[in-house]
Design a protein around this motif. Structure first.
Motif, PDB file in Angstrom:
ATOM      1  N   SER A 255       0.855  -1.183   0.000  1.00 34.83           N
ATOM      2  CA  SER A 255       0.000   0.000   0.000  1.00 34.83           C
ATOM      3  C   SER A 255       0.888   1.229   0.000  1.00 34.83           C
ATOM      4  CB  SER A 255      -0.918   0.021   1.233  1.00 34.83           C
ATOM      5  OG  SER A 255      -0.182   0.310   2.411  1.00 34.83           O
TER       6      SER A 255
ATOM      7  N   ALA B 249       0.610   3.905   2.034  1.00 31.15           N
ATOM      8  CA  ALA B 249       0.902   4.325   3.405  1.00 31.15           C
ATOM      9  C   ALA B 249       1.868   3.372   4.099  1.00 31.15           C
ATOM     10  CB  ALA B 249      -0.385   4.445   4.202  1.00 31.15           C
ATOM     11  N   ARG B 250       1.704   2.074   3.833  1.00 30.04           N
ATOM     12  CA  ARG B 250       2.550   1.061   4.457  1.00 30.04           C
ATOM     13  C   ARG B 250       3.092   0.143   3.363  1.00 30.04           C
ATOM     14  NH1 ARG B 250       1.982   1.028   9.925  1.00 30.04           N
ATOM     15  NH2 ARG B 250       0.218   2.158  10.814  1.00 30.04           N
ATOM     16  N   PRO B 251       4.178   0.545   2.723  1.00 28.01           N
ATOM     17  CA  PRO B 251       4.656  -0.213   1.557  1.00 28.01           C
ATOM     18  C   PRO B 251       5.088  -1.642   1.873  1.00 28.01           C
ATOM     19  CG  PRO B 251       6.215   1.512   2.169  1.00 28.01           C
ATOM     20  CD  PRO B 251       4.974   1.758   2.959  1.00 28.01           C
ATOM     21  N   GLY B 252       5.587  -1.882   3.091  1.00 26.25           N
ATOM     22  CA  GLY B 252       6.034  -3.224   3.447  1.00 26.25           C
ATOM     23  C   GLY B 252       7.301  -3.610   2.696  1.00 26.25           C
TER      24      GLY B 252
ATOM     25  N   THR C 260      10.198   1.282  -1.491  1.00 28.80           N
ATOM     26  CA  THR C 260       9.353   2.466  -1.337  1.00 28.80           C
ATOM     27  C   THR C 260       9.768   3.487  -2.389  1.00 28.80           C
ATOM     28  OG1 THR C 260       8.458   4.099   0.213  1.00 28.80           O
ATOM     29  CG2 THR C 260      10.828   3.674   0.340  1.00 28.80           C
TER      30      THR C 260
ATOM     31  N   THR D 213      16.612   4.338   8.723  1.00 27.02           N
ATOM     32  CA  THR D 213      15.165   4.184   8.557  1.00 27.02           C
ATOM     33  C   THR D 213      14.876   3.013   7.617  1.00 27.02           C
ATOM     34  OG1 THR D 213      14.856   6.558   8.828  1.00 27.02           O
ATOM     35  CG2 THR D 213      13.033   5.333   7.856  1.00 27.02           C
TER      36      THR D 213
ATOM     37  N   SER E 225      10.078   0.212   4.736  1.00 32.62           N
ATOM     38  CA  SER E 225       8.685  -0.053   5.087  1.00 32.62           C
ATOM     39  C   SER E 225       8.085   1.040   5.960  1.00 32.62           C
ATOM     40  CB  SER E 225       8.563  -1.401   5.799  1.00 32.62           C
ATOM     41  OG  SER E 225       9.388  -1.432   6.950  1.00 32.62           O
ATOM     42  N   ASP E 226       8.948   1.868   6.570  1.00 31.54           N
ATOM     43  CA  ASP E 226       8.472   2.974   7.405  1.00 31.54           C
ATOM     44  C   ASP E 226       8.369   4.293   6.630  1.00 31.54           C
ATOM     45  OD1 ASP E 226       8.284   1.327   9.633  1.00 31.54           O
ATOM     46  OD2 ASP E 226      10.347   1.735  10.275  1.00 31.54           O
TER      47      ASP E 226
ATOM     48  N   PRO F 296       6.393   5.995   3.668  1.00 27.93           N
ATOM     49  CA  PRO F 296       5.248   5.820   2.763  1.00 27.93           C
ATOM     50  C   PRO F 296       5.578   6.235   1.339  1.00 27.93           C
ATOM     51  CG  PRO F 296       4.947   7.764   4.138  1.00 27.93           C
ATOM     52  CD  PRO F 296       6.150   7.039   4.686  1.00 27.93           C
TER      53      PRO F 296
END
Length: 328
Positions: A128, A130-133, A137, A286, A289-290, A292
């Protein structure tokens, strides 16, 4: 002190700086995976600016390993594999969706930042926005209503164009994504009272035939779907549009600088700058996944009046007033 003890002491002291230097960690390495083009320096300058904002300078506290596909996206998988073998600390991709997919398939552990792709969720790059996982990113250039906006500009600048050609490269996205986007584009055209005619170009050699087909189909204007390969050929596309007297609307300004009529879309160098800031954050610890996936914040409308005059297009004053830049 005996002479040999004195010499040993001096030798040990001289060796200390070398030992200290040997223990210093090596500079982090960024793997830069790009398509390669005549305006690469514009994007590299923006990328380096972003690195500077993040506290990094190439050759001082970070190293960059460049890999260029030289206009051939089929090279991306091999180039991405090379960067993985080099054990770079993070990979930055600027070659659109195909470059990002190649990098993702090459590694599930090295962080990846894409500078500009279409729909990263639909194309399987992230879970997603917001939260690519995972380890990927970056920045998306496609908004749901962007193609509709380009068609609106055609309608406003060339109100007599009832048939609009849409040129795109079909193999730059998964089948389901391509079909969904074409349906959206067709719906937008119908809502504006226009007929959308779709034309495909997979490589440079297709251009002449495709433009002849557009003329035969009596297209009154042209919208070009963005892709890195088309970016490399933007002057050729602009020349063909002029030759076939097709007012052409693009998504980025460098097409207009090459002779296209109009462009509306995100500022691509700015996305490279922002991607570099993401790279800097990852180098500082960082997780991808953190971070977006972000969408464009800067859009610009550019109009080439010289091209308009050559095509006999009278650009409305209301449209000129909204332009961020008018090329005379």
């Amino acid at each position: 002190m005996k002479r040999r003890d004195f010499i040993a002491a001096i030798g040990g002291a001289a060796a200390l700086p070398l030992a200290a230097r040997a223990q210093q960690p090596a500079m982090p390495v960024i793997g830069y995976l790009g398509m390669g083009s005549s305006d690469t320096e514009v994007f590299l300058a923006a990328f380096r600016q972003g690195l500077s904002e993040a506290g990094y300078a190439e050759g001082q506290n970070v190293t960059i390993d460049y890999r260029w596909a030289e206009g051939n996206p089929e090279r991306f998988p091999a180039l991405a594999a090379e960067l993985v073998m080099l054990k770079v600390h993070v990979i930055l991709t600027t070659g659109g969706t195909l470059a990002a997919i190649a990098a993702k398939r090459a590694t599930a552990t090295i962080p990846i930042v894409f500078a500009a792709v279409g729909d990263p969720v639909a194309e399987g790059l992230v879970v997603s926005l917001a939260r690519p996982g995972g380890n990927v990113t970056g920045f998306s250039i496609t908004l749901p209503d962007l193609i509709g906006k380009l068609l609106e500009l055609v309608k406003e600048a060339v109100p007599g164009a009832s048939r609009v050609a849409l040129l795109f490269k079909p193999d730059t996205m998964p089948d389901r994504v391509r079909e969904a986007r074409l349906k959206e584009a067709d719906a937008s055209a119908r809502a504006l009272g226009m007929e959308l005619q779709v034309f495909e170009a997979r490589e440079r050699g297709d251009f002449d035939g495709v433009f002849s087909d557009m003329s035969s189909a009596r297209a009154g204007a042209l919208v070009v779907w963005p892709t890195p390969v088309f970016q490399l050929e933007r002057r050729r596309l602009a020349d063909l549009a002029a030759e076939h007297r097709l007012p052409a609307v693009f998504q980025s300004r460098n097409y207009v600088e090459a002779g296209g009529l109009m462009s509306y879309g995100p500022n691509l160098p700015d996305l490279s700058r922002r991607a570099a800031i993401y790279v800097g954050k990852i180098l500082q610890g960082t997780k991808p996944s953190d971070l977006p996936v972000e969408q464009p914040t800067k859009f610009e409308l550019v109009i080439n009046l010289k091209t308009a005059r050559a095509l006999g297009v009278v650009v409305p004053a209301s449209l000129l007033a909204r332009a961020d830049e008018v090329i005379e």
